[in-house]
Design a protein around this motif. Structure first.
Motif: not given
Length: 577
Positions: A128-129, A169-170, A175-177, A373-375
């Motif tokens: 989110r940041a 943010a999602g 991308i990181v996943v 975490c995405t949700l």
């Protein structure tokens, strides 16, 4: 009673590790340098750009440098505890597995899931940041377009959910996943690139700050210590949280080439680099502008704009994005392996212990919890996400410090440092044979050193205190955990009274209660060194553990500071009145 006794025994059972047979579940591809970069990626979050400004503005003034130094010392003592465990337990799990092998299953369960909650919150809030940082550079066009085209111009009104779905943010989490799922070496390489570019930018920020700054800014508006020594110590309590994240290094035990050697070195190197970075960056900020003119939410950006360097604000934005992205990678890397450790021990569904044969990554755990975490990053409010962050850190560090003390006074036959090859004897007794030829343990009573059999007195009263009958007669190693528990309990009660009674001296009764509590606390603490502790030359053993535990207890309760450890650079630290 037998049922209760069996239940108590089961929830306190300790995991036994066979160190003579190294695990081959994961690919051993990480060197000391890789581990150090993983630690840097986890610790140097985007909070680097806000915590220093907040502490300088409201708590310590220009002496924020000293606050960061004290915070680094406290973090180093915590890292010592992790280093000692990592040299003995080369398994994935970090604080969770260390707790499991030293204290028991119920404590490990609590720590493990506390850390899961912490890292889910961290990943979601950091995403989110980063989203907010990118959107602010674009004059919030993404936010406005989402509200206009997806919500038809309406906004959600809820105490929990954000006013609009933060799809950016999602996207960052997805991308990181994908990146983490493709393999440890790849994610480590990307982290290394992010950190290298980030350090180049930080070097640029420091140089420009000292070129355009003025040394007079350090002593204006009340001098170098405008809030006194108390402000410096209070600031150290806040600065300490910026060093959290080094435990990510310990989760990599099964993926580095020489874990017992590499992890302690990487812990020390990462903490040293991070400490120096925080000190230089915070010092350059107070050198650039007077502490009273700092805007905590955008400390460097506004400071550079005051000097006509608006272009540097964009450079700072890039640094925030890089820091956040590296934090996302290392946090998800840690979370997936923690879930793997919980699953393989039967404390979560076994299916999440599966490791992909090609990438040698727990892909199911990575994708499933990455989706969670995405949700959360899309829908939950930012302040809701950061609420849970400090819980896991405080619990893990506190129990780790206590666990080292407990282990130090545990008989050698029960010590995890002597779990080598494990065999079962004919009478059902487990034999622990150390792989070092100089030490062989085959009973709970004796050890063999250079061929001479001598009694193992670890955990028993020292010879000069053998006359204290009140502590004799107990099984070796039993008194110390209860003494430690008493120390913590009496200290916590005393601190709670001090913090919640505004005028303590007006009540003679409460004053006496606090004095008695602290006498009991110190008395409990004094019981510990009366006993003989173990000395194991085959593994790392560090001192000052008890002092570290005392500091942590007082830090978490004694200071009137409420803080978040979001490490995102956008939330404002909450300093209580």
């Amino acid at each position: 009673m037998e049922v209760l006794s069996e239940c108590f025994t089961n929830i306190n059972r300790r995991k036994k590790i066979d160190n003579s047979e190294p695990s081959e579940t994961f690919q051993r591809c990480l060197s000391v340098v890789d581990l150090t970069y993983i630690g840097l990626g986890s610790m140097i979050g985007t909070g680097l750009f806000v915590v220093g400004g907040e502490v300088a503005k409201s708590i310590a003034g220009p002496a924020v440098v000293i606050s960061f130094l004290f915070g680094a010392c406290a973090a180093l003592l915590s890292a010592f505890c992790y280093a000692e465990f990592s040299s003995q337990v080369a398994r994935t799990g970090s604080a969770y597995i260390y707790t499991y092998v030293s204290i028991g299953e119920i404590w490990a369960f609590a720590i493990g899931w506390n850390m899961v909650l912490e890292y889910i919150s961290m990943i979601s809030s950091v995403a989110r940041a980063i989203s907010a940082t990118v959107d602010s550079v674009m004059d919030f066009k993404i936010k406005n377009a989402t509200i206009e085209y997806i919500l038809n111009g309406n906004r959600w009104e809820s105490p929990i959910f954000e006013e609009y779905p933060d799809l950016l943010a999602g996207t960052f989490v997805v991308i990181v996943v994908l990146l983490v799922s493709l393999g440890t070496k790849l994610s480590s390489a990307v982290t290394m690139i992010c950190i290298n570019v980030l350090f180049i930018i930080l070097f640029m920020i420091a140089v420009i700050s000292f070129v355009y700054g003025d040394i007079a800014n350090l002593t204006s508006e009340g001098g170098y210590f405008p809030y006194g020594i108390g402000g410096v110590l209070e600031g150290a309590a806040v600065c300490f949280v910026t060093y959290s994240g080094f435990e990510v290094i310990c989760i990599s035990s099964e993926e580095c080439t020489t874990p017992k050697k590499s992890i302690p070195i990487a812990l020390g190197a990462a903490l040293g680099i991070v400490s120096l970075t925080y000190i230089i960056v915070s010092g350059s900020l107070t050198y650039l502008v007077p502490y009273g003119d700092i805007v905590p939410e955008a400390a460097f950006s506004t400071a550079f704009m005051e000097h006509g360097l608006a272009w540097m604000a964009y450079i700072v934005t890039v640094a925030i994005i890089l820091a956040g992205f590296s934090t996302l990678i290392t946090a998800l890397y840690f979370l997936a392996r923690l879930i793997y450790a919980l699953s393989i021990d039967g404390l979560f569904f076994k299916t999440f212990s599966a490791v992909n044969a090609t990438t040698q990554v727990p892909v199911k755990a990575t994708i499933t919890f990455g989706a969670i975490c995405t949700l959360l990053s899309i829908f939950l409010k930012y302040d809701v996400l950061v609420t849970f962050l400090s819980i896991g850190t405080l619990c893990a560090y506190t129990i780790m410090s206590g666990a080292v003390i407990v282990l130090r006074y545990r008989p050698k036959s029960e010590s995890i440092s002597h779990y080598g090859h494990i065999d079962a004897s004919s009478d059902g007794m487990t034999l622990y044979t150390h792989t070092n030829n100089s030490v062989h343990l085959d009973t709970d009573e004796e050890e063999s050193i250079d061929g001479v059999r001598v009694p193992d007195k670890t955990g028993t009263l020292r010879t000069q205190f053998a006359g204290l009958s009140v502590f004799s007669g107990y099984k070796p190693g039993v008194v110390v955990p209860f003494a430690l528990l008493g120390f913590v309990f009496f200290s916590v009660i005393g601190m709670l009274i001090l913090n919640n009674v505004s005028d303590l001296l007006s009540s003679v009764g409460l004053t006496l209660v606090v004095i008695i509590l602290f006498i009991l606390s110190l008395g409990s603490f004094a019981i510990i060194p009366l006993h003989k502790h173990s000395v194991d030359t085959g593994h790392i053993q560090v001192g000052l553990v008890a002092v570290r535990y005392l500091f942590l207890s007082l830090r978490g309760i004694g200071y009137r500071v409420t803080f978040c450890v979001c490490q995102t650079g956008l939330c404002r630290l909450c300093i209580s009145e």
